[in-house]
Design a protein around this motif. Structure first.
Motif, PDB file in Angstrom:
ATOM      1  N   ASN A 168     -11.378   5.415  -5.344  1.00 21.20           N
ATOM      2  CA  ASN A 168     -11.872   5.272  -6.534  1.00 21.20           C
ATOM      3  C   ASN A 168     -10.839   5.393  -7.477  1.00 21.20           C
ATOM      4  N   GLY A 169     -10.375   4.376  -8.159  1.00 19.99           N
ATOM      5  CA  GLY A 169      -9.276   4.160  -8.862  1.00 19.99           C
ATOM      6  C   GLY A 169      -9.611   4.102 -10.645  1.00 19.99           C
ATOM      7  N   LYS A 170     -10.788   4.582 -10.890  1.00 21.41           N
ATOM      8  CA  LYS A 170     -11.179   4.743 -11.931  1.00 21.41           C
ATOM      9  C   LYS A 170     -10.541   5.854 -12.707  1.00 21.41           C
ATOM     10  N   ILE A 171      -9.871   5.632 -13.996  1.00 19.40           N
ATOM     11  CA  ILE A 171      -9.244   6.713 -14.431  1.00 19.40           C
ATOM     12  C   ILE A 171      -9.707   6.660 -16.202  1.00 19.40           C
ATOM     13  N   ASN A 172      -9.441   7.732 -16.877  1.00 16.67           N
ATOM     14  CA  ASN A 172      -9.725   7.738 -18.377  1.00 16.67           C
ATOM     15  C   ASN A 172      -8.342   7.328 -19.010  1.00 16.67           C
ATOM     16  N   PHE A 173      -8.327   6.961 -20.218  1.00 19.40           N
ATOM     17  CA  PHE A 173      -7.248   6.647 -20.899  1.00 19.40           C
ATOM     18  C   PHE A 173      -6.367   7.869 -20.896  1.00 19.40           C
ATOM     19  N   GLY A 174      -4.959   7.297 -20.654  1.00 26.57           N
ATOM     20  CA  GLY A 174      -3.866   8.534 -20.625  1.00 26.57           C
ATOM     21  C   GLY A 174      -3.637   8.980 -19.098  1.00 26.57           C
ATOM     22  N   GLU A 175      -4.532   9.080 -18.531  1.00 27.45           N
ATOM     23  CA  GLU A 175      -4.373   9.566 -17.091  1.00 27.45           C
ATOM     24  C   GLU A 175      -3.654   8.334 -16.137  1.00 27.45           C
ATOM     25  N   ASN A 176      -3.179   8.949 -15.063  1.00 26.83           N
ATOM     26  CA  ASN A 176      -2.567   8.031 -13.946  1.00 26.83           C
ATOM     27  C   ASN A 176      -2.792   8.361 -12.798  1.00 26.83           C
ATOM     28  N   VAL A 177      -2.505   7.889 -11.664  1.00 25.57           N
ATOM     29  CA  VAL A 177      -2.863   8.013 -10.275  1.00 25.57           C
ATOM     30  C   VAL A 177      -1.496   7.878  -9.552  1.00 25.57           C
ATOM     31  N   ARG A 178      -1.234   8.876  -8.672  1.00 24.49           N
ATOM     32  CA  ARG A 178      -0.376   8.861  -7.765  1.00 24.49           C
ATOM     33  C   ARG A 178      -0.782   8.200  -6.407  1.00 24.49           C
ATOM     34  N   ALA A 179      -0.600   7.312  -5.827  1.00 20.31           N
ATOM     35  CA  ALA A 179      -1.410   6.613  -4.622  1.00 20.31           C
ATOM     36  C   ALA A 179      -0.196   6.941  -3.349  1.00 20.31           C
ATOM     37  N   PHE A 180      -0.768   7.106  -2.192  1.00 18.19           N
ATOM     38  CA  PHE A 180       0.024   7.642  -1.229  1.00 18.19           C
ATOM     39  C   PHE A 180      -0.549   6.535   0.085  1.00 18.19           C
ATOM     40  N   PRO A 181       0.152   5.374   0.124  1.00 20.53           N
ATOM     41  CA  PRO A 181      -0.352   4.509   1.172  1.00 20.53           C
ATOM     42  C   PRO A 181      -0.105   5.194   2.848  1.00 20.53           C
ATOM     43  N   ILE A 182       0.818   6.042   3.044  1.00 18.82           N
ATOM     44  CA  ILE A 182       1.099   6.593   4.100  1.00 18.82           C
ATOM     45  C   ILE A 182       0.948   7.855   4.448  1.00 18.82           C
ATOM     46  N   SER A 183      -0.242   8.576   3.641  1.00 19.41           N
ATOM     47  CA  SER A 183      -0.578   9.919   3.620  1.00 19.41           C
ATOM     48  C   SER A 183      -0.819  10.230   4.818  1.00 19.41           C
ATOM     49  N   ASN A 184      -1.557   9.335   5.651  1.00 20.55           N
ATOM     50  CA  ASN A 184      -2.191  10.004   7.058  1.00 20.55           C
ATOM     51  C   ASN A 184      -1.016   9.740   8.114  1.00 20.55           C
ATOM     52  N   TRP A 185       0.092   9.435   7.789  1.00 20.05           N
ATOM     53  CA  TRP A 185       1.038   9.042   8.720  1.00 20.05           C
ATOM     54  C   TRP A 185       1.798  10.663   8.963  1.00 20.05           C
ATOM     55  N   THR A 186       2.683  10.728  10.219  1.00 22.36           N
ATOM     56  CA  THR A 186       3.421  11.773  10.422  1.00 22.36           C
ATOM     57  C   THR A 186       4.831  11.374  10.425  1.00 22.36           C
ATOM     58  N   GLU A 187       5.914  12.380  10.551  1.00 26.06           N
ATOM     59  CA  GLU A 187       7.148  11.956  10.388  1.00 26.06           C
ATOM     60  C   GLU A 187       7.403  11.154  11.647  1.00 26.06           C
ATOM     61  N   GLU A 188       6.818  11.411  12.745  1.00 23.55           N
ATOM     62  CA  GLU A 188       6.883  10.718  14.178  1.00 23.55           C
ATOM     63  C   GLU A 188       6.390   9.416  14.004  1.00 23.55           C
ATOM     64  N   ASP A 189       5.438   9.339  13.360  1.00 20.68           N
ATOM     65  CA  ASP A 189       5.015   7.813  12.991  1.00 20.68           C
ATOM     66  C   ASP A 189       5.826   6.823  12.314  1.00 20.68           C
ATOM     67  N   VAL A 190       6.597   7.622  11.298  1.00 19.60           N
ATOM     68  CA  VAL A 190       7.285   6.794  10.566  1.00 19.60           C
ATOM     69  C   VAL A 190       8.672   6.256  11.299  1.00 19.60           C
ATOM     70  N   TRP A 191       9.109   7.206  12.129  1.00 19.28           N
ATOM     71  CA  TRP A 191      10.322   6.828  12.901  1.00 19.28           C
ATOM     72  C   TRP A 191       9.903   5.849  13.847  1.00 19.28           C
ATOM     73  N   SER A 192       8.714   5.703  14.456  1.00 20.58           N
ATOM     74  CA  SER A 192       8.179   4.872  15.495  1.00 20.58           C
ATOM     75  C   SER A 192       8.018   3.410  14.691  1.00 20.58           C
ATOM     76  N   TYR A 193       7.602   3.595  13.570  1.00 23.33           N
ATOM     77  CA  TYR A 193       7.488   2.397  12.815  1.00 23.33           C
ATOM     78  C   TYR A 193       8.810   1.722  12.463  1.00 23.33           C
ATOM     79  N   ILE A 194       9.721   2.574  12.052  1.00 15.06           N
ATOM     80  CA  ILE A 194      11.163   2.162  11.791  1.00 15.06           C
ATOM     81  C   ILE A 194      11.678   1.552  13.030  1.00 15.06           C
TER      82      ILE A 194
END
Length: 297
Positions: A168-194
């Motif tokens: 849900n990306g709905k926000i009020n005027f003045g608000e903003n969102v920090r979005a985290f596409p790899i939130s569910n990854w682990t450090e090991e996942d990142v290195w494996s992907y690299i």
């Protein structure tokens, strides 16, 4: 049948496409570290063959590793994306923040004001970051779409539920969102992907010789930005950096790892966490969470 990395990649690409669809002016927060490099590759895949549809933003403390800045410029040129750089030094010059003094002086926390000013300057409504839930306990409280109020502040108790991959990306005027596409990854996942994607990284991630400062059980890169005191010990050694941040607060580890596979093996054998190398996180039990409440990354 999809493997684990394919599942993570597909989820991240879905998130990036939702960001592009739901927000008017997103930006990718790019530090030149492995996580933001991973997000950049995922964004490439998400919108291919079109170019990445949002700019990159780097909040430059002025105390970054030179290797990281060189790599940043090289990568954005290869990707053909617009890079916006805003400087903590500007915030200091405008008396919006005060330079720290003393043994542990760092500009890391000062980035918050510079970031919030950049968000307001460009009207960004979504800032895409490479934070992961496994990094630190306060980051485990984040949602994939994490809402900031009109002062840029974060309240862990007011986060929205995210079930069945509905974002849900709905926000009020003045608000903003920090979005985290790899939130569910682990450090090991990142290195494996690299390793899977054969991604290039700044050289400081791999074992190299450099001048060092031993301080309170930690090893820091020697630089003109450190306030050297009598109890510091100047040495040289072969090290690598497990995470990339401000030179004044990012600790190194002794290492022989010159390949991604060797790094993965060393990380698995390590008894310390990835964020354990960040000196600024040790200022208090809830140091990172307090910074996040004020608008930090």
């Amino acid at each position: 049948m999809r493997n684990h990395l394919e599942e993570l990649e597909n989820e991240s690409i879905y998130i990036l496409r939702e960001i592009a669809a739901q927000f008017q002016k997103p930006v990718l927060l790019f530090s030149g570290g492995k996580d933001s490099i991973t997000v950049a590759r995922l964004a490439q895949k998400a919108f291919y063959p079109a170019k990445i549809p949002f700019p990159f933003l780097h909040i430059d403390t002025g105390h970054n590793f030179p290797e990281t800045i060189d790599f940043r410029d090289k990568l954005v040129n290869e990707l053909g994306v617009d890079l916006i750089v805003r400087y903590v030094q500007t915030s200091i010059d405008e008396n919006k923040v005060q330079e720290e003094s003393g043994k542990y002086a760092s500009r890391n926390a000062l980035q918050t004001v510079t970031l919030l000013d950049a968000i307001e300057e460009f009207g960004f409504d979504a800032c895409i970051g490479g934070a992961r839930r496994d990094e630190e306990k306060s980051r485990a409280k984040e949602r994939i779409f994490s809402v900031r109020d009109d002062f840029g502040q974060w309240d862990a108790k007011k986060q929205r539920p995210e079930m069945f991959t509905i974002l849900n990306g709905k926000i009020n005027f003045g608000e903003n969102v920090r979005a985290f596409p790899i939130s569910n990854w682990t450090e090991e996942d990142v290195w494996s992907y690299i390793q899977q994607e054969n991604l290039e990284l700044p050289s400081i991630y791999f074992a190299h010789h450099r001048k060092l400062v031993k301080r309170d059980g930690a090893i820091l890169a020697f630089s003109e930005y450190l306030n050297i005191v009598d109890t510091d010990e100047l040495v040289t050694g072969q090290v690598r950096f497990r995470t990339v941040g401000d030179m004044t607060c990012t600790a190194a580890m002794y290492s022989e790892a010159t390949t991604v596979a060797a790094i993965q093996n060393e990380n698995k054998a390590s008894k310390s966490s990835e964020r354990g190398a960040r000196i600024d996180d040790k200022r208090s039990e809830a140091a990172l969470e307090q910074r996040k409440k004020g608008g930090y990354f």
